[in-house]
Design a protein around this motif. Sequence first.
Motif: not given
Lengths: 485, 76
Positions: A6-15, A158-162, A170-175, A193-198
Amino acid sequence: MRLDAVGLGSVEDLVTGRRLDGAALATELRRRAGLLAKAGLKPGDPVLIAHGGTPDFFADLFAVWQAGGVAACLNPALTRAELGVLIEFLKPAMLLAAEGFAHAEGLGIPALALAGERGAEAPPQETGRTLDDTALLLFTSGTTGAPKAVAHSFRSLLARLALNRSVIGEADLARTLCLLPTHFGHGLIGNGLTPLFAGADLLLNCGGGIDAAAKLGRVVEERRVTFMSSVPSFWKIALKAGKPPRDAALRRIHVGSAPLGAALWREVIGWSGCDNVVNMYGITETANWIAGASARDMPPEDGLIGRMWGGQAAVLTPQGMAATGEGELLLQSPSLMQGYLHRPDLTQPVLRDGWFHSGDIGRIDADGTLRLLGRQKEEINRAGMKVNPAEIDLLLERHPEVAEACCFALADEVSGELVAAAVRLVDGSAATGPQLRRWCLERARRDIVPERWFLLPDIPRTDRGKVSRAAVRDRCLATAAAAKR
Amino acid sequence: MSSAAERARALLAGALETEPAALGADASIATLEAWDSLAHLRLIEALERALGKPLPPEAIVEIGSLADVTKILESA
């Protein structure tokens, strides 16, 4: 479903600081998919995921999909009794938990904590699954008796995420910052899932509460957060307990899952310094966000939810269906659920002739702008968490000293609504509200346990012998007011 | 029991939807399951009404026990 492609983004736990970038997430999900296959998971098997809000949750979810499984994301606070109900209902192949899971023994199915299990990456396998197979189950009620699980296919997700990616950008989703639990649509699909799939960076601080609210401004500032979503009650806490960011990169804020009043809407804009605060309309059955109104485009107004994000809406008026006017909101969307799993009796009334009957009352203007005016369904909205009062009635009526119960919503300044219960005790019982609450907490997660109790000599009925929750609420409030005088 | 202690107990009980008598002297956010963030905000709003002024953000985060609530009322 090839999640590793998919080309997933990164995921980080701030805790905890644990972080998986896109490449590490792909590697980890392939490794976990191998472990699932080794543990006997077959394509199409349901898997309970009983933890959330961490990078390991997303690695587990994606591994289940990669291995062809159906993921059922559960509230980690479910009691042992509720887990038993869901296992009986779903007959899952296994349960995935975090280390130290309290209910692992005696469930009758394997309970695995994949993060700590050893195993090499598995090469992707063709699972034979298609986009129209069920991918995700989210339980909206019934965990104490008759479960109601919204089933989504890969196609609807996938329809919802697209659509989300297209509308938000994508600029808004960046972080993206996620403060919400990941076992319901808002936190999981919209915020996670929306940012990760983007391919964006997802920052998790899903514990919520006072601490997250107090640190919000600092986190937004230090991590250069561009986008976040939350519920109105979280903002009420953050506005009081948290200092605003001094230099923020915020480009977009969503508020949803409960009504956002115009005054609070404006306060969020003032606190954040971001005028792109969007009042969202989302339903689990539509894979969450389906419409939204930004204060950048139209002045804040109670109930304003803007235009549809893909699909179309209509209203059901006394004269029939109409494109404009007031009535129950009917929705069509490519992200519509398949139905309620194993419950055609619940699905048929809400999915008719290609339309989802939302149970929400709204108005659609000539230009397609939607406003929410109220709801005809009985659910209670406690700080964004939906509670089915009939389920709590049935739970309470299992108590040996409860003759009859009727739960209802009470307006509350902080949580929007709270869960109240009117109870008629059996003759001779001296049970109290706090005792009934303790009994409920042993059987159900605290989100759905009534907070305010009214012990009545009888539950009022209409002249046709039916219980009206509104009439019961009025009687309880009148009784309480009389007691104060 | 001082008047501030009684008022604190009543305010906290109201926020937690329970009876004042149900709260022990050691009542705290760590020991009471009903004391979640929503109940905390109810408590803060009740305290602010009682004091007639808003509490600073630091105080809102620091309040975690019946004793803390009493102390704030005493110092007002």
